[in-house]
Design an enzyme around this catalytic site. Structure first.
Site, PDB file in Angstrom:
ATOM      1  N   ARG A  62       0.921   4.064  11.645  1.00 51.68           N
ATOM      2  CA  ARG A  62       1.594   3.744  12.951  1.00 51.68           C
ATOM      3  C   ARG A  62       1.172   4.919  14.145  1.00 51.68           C
ATOM      4  O   ARG A  62       1.417   4.683  15.188  1.00 51.68           O
ATOM      5  CB  ARG A  62       3.132   4.184  12.813  1.00 51.68           C
ATOM      6  CG  ARG A  62       3.871   3.395  11.750  1.00 51.68           C
ATOM      7  CD  ARG A  62       5.253   3.768  11.777  1.00 51.68           C
ATOM      8  NE  ARG A  62       5.693   4.723  10.814  1.00 51.68           N
ATOM      9  CZ  ARG A  62       6.753   4.677  10.108  1.00 51.68           C
ATOM     10  NH1 ARG A  62       7.783   3.557  10.322  1.00 51.68           N
ATOM     11  NH2 ARG A  62       6.891   5.464   9.164  1.00 51.68           N
ATOM     12  N   LYS A 169       2.754   3.205  -7.645  1.00 51.34           N
ATOM     13  CA  LYS A 169       4.096   3.101  -8.306  1.00 51.34           C
ATOM     14  C   LYS A 169       5.162   3.810  -7.469  1.00 51.34           C
ATOM     15  O   LYS A 169       4.789   4.453  -6.568  1.00 51.34           O
ATOM     16  CB  LYS A 169       3.932   4.016  -9.546  1.00 51.34           C
ATOM     17  CG  LYS A 169       3.696   5.716  -9.206  1.00 51.34           C
ATOM     18  CD  LYS A 169       4.082   6.556 -10.758  1.00 51.34           C
ATOM     19  CE  LYS A 169       5.061   7.586 -10.056  1.00 51.34           C
ATOM     20  NZ  LYS A 169       5.307   8.685 -10.850  1.00 51.34           N
ATOM     21  N   ASP A 256      10.683   7.474 -12.793  1.00 48.94           N
ATOM     22  CA  ASP A 256       9.494   8.112 -12.269  1.00 48.94           C
ATOM     23  C   ASP A 256       8.387   8.244 -13.352  1.00 48.94           C
ATOM     24  O   ASP A 256       7.211   7.991 -12.863  1.00 48.94           O
ATOM     25  CB  ASP A 256       9.792   9.341 -11.456  1.00 48.94           C
ATOM     26  CG  ASP A 256       8.876   9.753 -10.638  1.00 48.94           C
ATOM     27  OD1 ASP A 256       8.008   9.005 -10.034  1.00 48.94           O
ATOM     28  OD2 ASP A 256       8.375  11.162 -10.522  1.00 48.94           O
ATOM     29  N   HIS A 261       4.099   6.220 -17.060  1.00 51.87           N
ATOM     30  CA  HIS A 261       3.168   7.318 -17.748  1.00 51.87           C
ATOM     31  C   HIS A 261       3.291   7.530 -19.196  1.00 51.87           C
ATOM     32  O   HIS A 261       2.588   7.263 -20.127  1.00 51.87           O
ATOM     33  CB  HIS A 261       3.280   8.653 -17.221  1.00 51.87           C
ATOM     34  CG  HIS A 261       2.806   8.527 -15.787  1.00 51.87           C
ATOM     35  ND1 HIS A 261       2.233   7.975 -14.861  1.00 51.87           N
ATOM     36  CD2 HIS A 261       3.534   9.491 -14.702  1.00 51.87           C
ATOM     37  CE1 HIS A 261       2.188   7.986 -13.607  1.00 51.87           C
ATOM     38  NE2 HIS A 261       2.958   9.048 -13.314  1.00 51.87           N
TER      39      HIS A 261
HETATM   40  N1  NAP Z   1       2.520  11.845  -3.152  1.00 54.82           N
HETATM   41  C1  NAP Z   1       2.340  11.602  -4.376  1.00 54.82           C
HETATM   42  O1  NAP Z   1       1.803  12.542  -4.962  1.00 54.82           O
HETATM   43  C2  NAP Z   1       2.469  10.395  -4.909  1.00 54.82           C
HETATM   44  C3  NAP Z   1       2.265  10.245  -6.381  1.00 54.82           C
HETATM   45  C4  NAP Z   1       2.550   8.929  -7.080  1.00 54.82           C
HETATM   46  C5  NAP Z   1       2.707   7.788  -6.421  1.00 54.82           C
HETATM   47  N2  NAP Z   1       2.906   7.804  -4.993  1.00 54.82           N
HETATM   48  C6  NAP Z   1       3.114   6.543  -4.201  1.00 54.82           C
HETATM   49  O2  NAP Z   1       2.378   6.340  -3.237  1.00 54.82           O
HETATM   50  C7  NAP Z   1       2.868   5.727  -2.089  1.00 54.82           C
HETATM   51  C8  NAP Z   1       2.644   6.645  -1.046  1.00 54.82           C
HETATM   52  O3  NAP Z   1       3.246   8.059  -1.115  1.00 54.82           O
HETATM   53  P1  NAP Z   1       3.386   9.151  -0.283  1.00 54.82           P
HETATM   54  O4  NAP Z   1       3.755  10.290  -0.860  1.00 54.82           O
HETATM   55  O5  NAP Z   1       1.880   9.264   0.549  1.00 54.82           O
HETATM   56  O6  NAP Z   1       4.539   8.713   0.781  1.00 54.82           O
HETATM   57  P2  NAP Z   1       4.530   9.274   2.373  1.00 54.82           P
HETATM   58  O7  NAP Z   1       4.026  10.770   2.523  1.00 54.82           O
HETATM   59  O8  NAP Z   1       6.077   9.169   2.602  1.00 54.82           O
HETATM   60  O9  NAP Z   1       3.497   8.276   3.118  1.00 54.82           O
HETATM   61  C9  NAP Z   1       4.047   6.792   3.525  1.00 54.82           C
HETATM   62  C10 NAP Z   1       3.140   6.464   4.431  1.00 54.82           C
HETATM   63  O10 NAP Z   1       3.253   4.875   4.676  1.00 54.82           O
HETATM   64  C11 NAP Z   1       3.605   4.879   6.286  1.00 54.82           C
HETATM   65  N3  NAP Z   1       4.612   3.958   6.711  1.00 54.82           N
HETATM   66  C12 NAP Z   1       5.889   4.061   6.151  1.00 54.82           C
HETATM   67  N4  NAP Z   1       6.621   3.158   6.728  1.00 54.82           N
HETATM   68  C13 NAP Z   1       5.680   2.361   7.739  1.00 54.82           C
HETATM   69  C14 NAP Z   1       5.746   1.338   8.412  1.00 54.82           C
HETATM   70  N5  NAP Z   1       6.820   0.653   8.690  1.00 54.82           N
HETATM   71  N6  NAP Z   1       4.777   0.763   9.086  1.00 54.82           N
HETATM   72  C15 NAP Z   1       3.698   1.389   9.268  1.00 54.82           C
HETATM   73  N7  NAP Z   1       3.484   2.727   8.314  1.00 54.82           N
HETATM   74  C16 NAP Z   1       4.541   2.960   7.464  1.00 54.82           C
HETATM   75  C17 NAP Z   1       3.835   6.446   6.824  1.00 54.82           C
HETATM   76  O11 NAP Z   1       3.207   6.485   8.031  1.00 54.82           O
HETATM   77  P3  NAP Z   1       3.794   7.510   9.119  1.00 54.82           P
HETATM   78  O12 NAP Z   1       3.133   8.664   8.925  1.00 54.82           O
HETATM   79  O13 NAP Z   1       3.692   6.768  10.399  1.00 54.82           O
HETATM   80  O14 NAP Z   1       5.294   7.830   8.555  1.00 54.82           O
HETATM   81  C18 NAP Z   1       2.875   7.011   5.857  1.00 54.82           C
HETATM   82  O15 NAP Z   1       1.492   6.873   6.173  1.00 54.82           O
HETATM   83  C19 NAP Z   1       4.371   5.567  -2.595  1.00 54.82           C
HETATM   84  O16 NAP Z   1       4.458   4.107  -3.358  1.00 54.82           O
HETATM   85  C20 NAP Z   1       4.718   6.591  -3.774  1.00 54.82           C
HETATM   86  O17 NAP Z   1       5.750   6.280  -4.669  1.00 54.82           O
HETATM   87  C21 NAP Z   1       2.718   8.976  -4.443  1.00 54.82           C
END
Ligand code: NAP
Length: 507
Positions: A62, A169, A256, A261
């Protein structure tokens, strides 16, 4: 003929596997996962020469960023988190293929801009129409992004090009939601176009379970109910939920970690030898294990959930889960979960598999411990073996990756006393190559279309089938037991194993 035959077998998996012309689109590119894992993994692959020269990386988010702002973000993420050293010439090549598309997931114009960006890259970078779409977005956004890809014809493969979807996931939060998501996904993508991420499967140590079991002769003959007493699979974290309250609350440890896993680790530990190492054969064997899992009748005695209370961790005071920012003080979400299951087949009948995971436990460790029965008869006086435990093979998944074999040995001296000793294989000592990050391996596999390390529809759905009755039971019965941060979980979990005459390992 010389042994250095230049006509090498293309099926030789020791050769570097290099992706063909292609690009990767990351949705949610401003997120935590993208910055810490995905962008660095792309750079590390490029640095190792495993990406094609015109490889392209498209970010979709965004923020009001120009291509240069996006490239700067990737640069910063790479400098901070990449595994391999920064090399300017690699970076300069990679940056040629970087583009940013600004928009929200419901913005049709943004998806049209994405389409023209891909067309432009095909011409400028020679990506050949081959693109993978990585959904690194909140799970609630998976369906809308998938539907937009269909609506804007981004999932269509034409003239020999490929399109693939990579889905993070959690894949659903129960069987019903996973089935719904699967039906949305499969309306747009064929099964061989879908790559569901379980990043544990990208870890070297996890792939080594198969090497240990099926490339050797000495383990498999004892890998069954005649010799194994039980199996413990642990994934312990020493951290709390950090800033991820919004994601974690209402999901909990079992959904989770156990659903994906730990059940995958169990499937690899328990499965039969596949007919070959290809994706279909592997999935077939894992699916059989998951389909054979039996839950004990009394879920009150064979499952435990917990929630960390305040305590001490690494010399620092830690707040309890209910005091964490953004958590409902009445939350019943589990930060610890332990379950006992059986794999109801000829190899494993009667052997319990204990699976546990938790946050704010004693230390960060993931391991699989195959614990053996005691010797059926001992010629030694019982005093000689009083300190002898059970033999075990422990696969240390992380950290300190390796394998430990524990057995009894005579204590030096004139008396007869037998105590546990261990024999250790450590990756760091036996190999000079360092292990790639799981995401490096998995992104490369997506670009190569190699789906060995990605769970399939049936595996995901069977895993939810195992977990759903447990979650339903927990919903109806009481609250999670409390455990002080920095300990090994609630006493109820110890009692669960004591009732079976066993105890948890303290890794
Ligand atoms: N973080 C980890 O270590 C981890 C580990 C395993 C799995 N995951 C999985 O990976 C995925 C991402 O995780 P994350 O931790 O990176 O999440 P996050 O930090 O909350 O990032 C989410 C992303 O989605 C974007 N977004 C959300 N709503 C949107 C919309 N309506 N339109 C456009 N962009 C939108 C956000 O953009 P903005 O910046 O504009 O808000 C951000 O770039 C999830 O499914 C999570 O379960 C994450």
């Amino acid at each position: 003929m010389s042994s250095s035959n230049p006509l090498r077998d293309p099926a030789d998996r020791r050769l570097p596997r290099i992706a063909g012309p292609s690009g990767l689109v990351i949705f949610g590119v401003t997120g935590d996962l993208s910055r810490k894992k995905l962008m660095p993994a792309v750079y590390d692959l490029a640095n190792r020469g495993l990406l094609p020269p015109g490889f392209s990386l498209v970010g979709f988010a965004r923020r009001e960023w120009a291509n240069e702002d996006f490239a700067q973000e990737v640069h910063d993420a790479v400098k901070e988190h990449a595994r391999t050293p920064f090399r300017e010439e690699v970076w300069q090549q990679l940056v040629q293929g970087m583009r940013f598309v600004q928009g929200t997931f419901d913005d049709d114009d943004a998806f049209e801009r994405l389409r023209s960006t891909i067309d432009e890259l095909d011409k400028a970078q020679g990506t050949g129409g081959n693109f993978a779409f990585y959904l690194s977005v909140p799970p609630s956004a998976f369906p809308v992004v998938i539907k937009q890809l269909k609506k804007h014809r981004l999932a269509e493969q034409s003239n020999g090009s490929w399109r693939r979807a990579v889905i993070e996931k959690p894949f659903g939060h129960d069987l019903k939601s996973a089935e719904e998501l699967n039906s949305v996904v499969h309306e747009v993508f064929a099964p061989d176009q879908v790559f569901r991420i379980d990043h544990y499967l990208g870890k070297e140590t996890v792939q080594n379970i198969l090497a240990l079991r099926f490339a050797n002769q000495m383990f498999e003959p004892i890998w069954n109910r005649s010799f194994v007493d039980h199996v413990q699979i642990t994934m312990a974290e020493d951290i709390g939920i950090g800033g991820r309250a919004g994601y974690y609350d209402g999901i909990g440890a079992a959904r989770d970690v156990i659903q994906n896993h730990l059940l995958q680790l169990m499937a690899l530990t328990a499965m039969e030898e596949p007919a070959s190492f290809d994706a279909d054969a592997l999935a077939a064997e894992k699916t059989k294990v998951l389909g054979a899992v039996k839950l004990p009748k009394d879920l009150g005695r064979s499952t435990v959930r917990g929630q960390y209370a305040e305590g001490w961790q690494g010399g620092e005071q830690a707040v309890g889960y209910l005091q964490e920012d953004g958590i409902d003080p009445k939350s019943k979400t589990d930060t610890y979960a332990a379950i006992k299951v059986e794999v109801d087949n000829r190899r494993w009948a009667g052997v319990p598999f204990y699976l546990r995971t938790g946050k704010r436990l004693g230390r960060r460790v993931t391991e699989i411990a195959v614990v053996f029965q005691r010797a059926p008869h001992s010629p030694f006086d019982h005093t000689a073996t009083e300190e002898l435990g059970q033999n075990a093979i422990v696969i240390r998944v992380q950290p300190d990756e390796g394998i430990t074999v524990r057995f009894g040995s005579k204590v030096p001296g004139t008396s007869m006393e037998i105590r546990d000793v261990s024999m250790d294989f450590a990756y760091g000592e036996s190999f000079t190559e360092s292990s790639p990050e799981a995401y490096e391996r998995l992104i490369l596999d997506v670009l190569l279309g190699d789906s060995n390390l990605f769970p399939r529809t049936e595996e995901v759905e069977l895993s939810w089938k195992i977990l759903d009755p447990i979650e339903e039971y927990w919903d109806k019965h009481g609250k999670p037991a409390q455990y002080p941060a920095g300990t090994w979980g609630p006493v109820e979990a110890d009692e669960m194993l004591e009732a079976d005459g066993r105890s948890w390992r303290r890794p």
